[in-house]
Scaffold this motif. Structure first.
Motif, short mmCIF file in Angstrom:
data_model
loop_
_atom_site.label_atom_id
_atom_site.label_comp_id
_atom_site.label_asym_id
_atom_site.label_seq_id
_atom_site.Cartn_x
_atom_site.Cartn_y
_atom_site.Cartn_z
N VAL A 246 2.71 1.66 -3.36
CA VAL A 246 1.84 2.19 -4.42
C VAL A 246 1.60 3.69 -4.19
N SER A 247 1.34 4.05 -2.91
CA SER A 247 1.10 5.47 -2.58
C SER A 247 2.33 6.31 -2.92
N ALA A 248 3.50 5.81 -2.53
CA ALA A 248 4.74 6.56 -2.79
C ALA A 248 4.97 6.71 -4.29
N CYS A 249 4.69 5.64 -5.06
CA CYS A 249 4.85 5.70 -6.52
C CYS A 249 3.90 6.72 -7.13
N LEU A 250 2.65 6.67 -6.66
CA LEU A 250 1.65 7.63 -7.17
C LEU A 250 2.06 9.06 -6.85
N ALA A 251 2.51 9.26 -5.59
CA ALA A 251 2.92 10.60 -5.17
C ALA A 251 4.08 11.10 -6.04
N ARG B 185 0.83 -1.21 0.00
CA ARG B 185 0.00 0.00 0.00
C ARG B 185 0.87 1.26 0.00
N TRP B 186 1.85 1.25 0.92
CA TRP B 186 2.75 2.40 1.02
C TRP B 186 3.56 2.57 -0.26
#
Lengths: 139, 116
Positions: free
Chosen positions: A118-123, A115-116
Motif C-alpha cells: 500500500v505504501s509503495a502504491c501510494l508513493a 502495508r509495504w
C-alpha cells in the motif's frame, strides 16, 4: 551422583544416533541402577567414595554401554537406521519446499507485505501526480 | 537349506533376559542379579549393558514395560509378551544347535578330522 559421566553418556548416545526418548529412558534406568549399586555398597560398609567407584565398576564403562546401544538398530533414529532413505527423503522434501518458500514467506508475512505494498502504491501515485503537475507547469 | 549361524555370543544377553523374564516380571537391577545367579557368575557383563538389550526387545514388542512404585521408588518392570516367547524359543533353538555343534566338535577324537 557423578552427573558429568551420565551427561557424557547422554551426549555420546545422542551423537551416535540413538533416539532422544530412548536416551532419556536408558539414562533414567541407569541412574536407578547406579543408585541401587551405590546403596548396596554403602550397606556392605564401604565409604561414599568407595561405593561410587564400586557402582561405576559394576555398571561398566560408558563406552561399553554406548557400544551396546549403537549395535541395536531398534534404538536408533530413522535417519541413522536408514541413512540412504533419509537422504532421498530429505532431498525430495528440499526440492518440494524450495519453490514454495516465497509463497510461504508471503503468507507468513502477509500484513507486513500488504502495508509495504500500500505504501509503495501510494508513493508511486504521489510521484506520478507530482510529475503530472510539473508537466502541466512546464506547458 | 543350510542354516547360517547367528552371532550367538552377541545374542547371549538377549537369550538370558528372555529366559529369566519368561519365569516372572523383573526390573533391571533384579534381572542383572538373577543373570549372575543362574549363570553362576560365568558370564560377566557390565551391568549397564542390559538396558539397551531390554529397550531394544521392548521396541520389537518382545517385552512389555510397566512402571510400578515400590518403596517410594518407581521401577520399570519388564515382562515377556507372546512375541517374546516365540523369540525365546527361536533363540533357544539356535543356541542348542550351535552348542550341540561345538560339543560334537570337542568330543571328536583327535585325528578324526584328518581321516574325514
Amino acid at each position: 551422583m557423578p552427573e558429568p559421566r551420565f551427561e557424557r553418556l547422554r551426549t555420546e548416545l545422542l551423537d551416535g544416533g540413538v533416539a532422544p526418548d530412548c536416551v532419556e529412558n536408558l539414562l533414567a534406568e541407569l541412574h536407578d541402577h547406579f543408585a541401587d549399586l551405590e546403596l548396596d555398597a554403602l550397606e556392605a560398609g564401604c565409604s561414599r567414595a568407595e561405593a561410587v567407584a564400586a557402582a561405576w565398576s559394576a555398571l561398566g564403562s560408558e563406552d561399553s554401554i554406548v557400544a551396546a546401544a549403537l549395535c541395536r538398530p531398534e534404538l536408533m533414529t530413522w535417519p541413522h537406521r536408514w541413512p540412504r532413505t533419509a537422504s532421498c527423503v530429505r532431498s525430495a522434501l528440499f526440492l518440494a519446499l524450495l519453490p514454495s518458500v516465497p509463497v510461504l514467506y508471503c503468507v507468513h508475512r502477509g500484513p507486513v507485505i500488504c502495508r509495504w505494498g500500500v505504501s509503495a502504491c501510494l508513493a508511486s501515485l504521489i510521484t506520478a501526480l507530482l510529475f503530472f503537475v510539473m508537466q502541466l507547469a512546464l506547458y | 537349506m543350510a542354516q547360517t549361524n547367528p552371532p550367538f555370543m552377541s545374542g547371549v544377553p538377549e537369550l538370558l533376559v528372555l529366559r529369566l523374564l519368561s519365569r516372572r516380571e523383573m526390573y533391571g537391577y533384579e534381572l542383572v542379579k538373577a543373570v549372575r545367579v543362574v549363570t553362576e557368575e560365568a558370564i560377566s557383563l557390565g551391568e549397564g549393558v542390559i538396558y539397551p538389550v531390554l529397550h531394544a526387545l521392548q521396541k520389537t514388542g518382545a517385552l512389555k514395560a510397566t512402571r510400578k512404585s515400590v518403596n517410594g521408588r518407581t521401577r520399570v518392570y519388564y515382562s515377556l509378551t507372546g512375541k517374546g516367547e516365540r523369540r525365546l524359543s527361536q533363540l533357544a533353538g539356535e543356541w542348542d544347535r550351535v552348542a550341540g555343534g561345538v560339543r560334537s566338535a570337542l568330543s571328536e577324537p583327535e585325528g578324526a578330522v584328518d581321516h574325514a
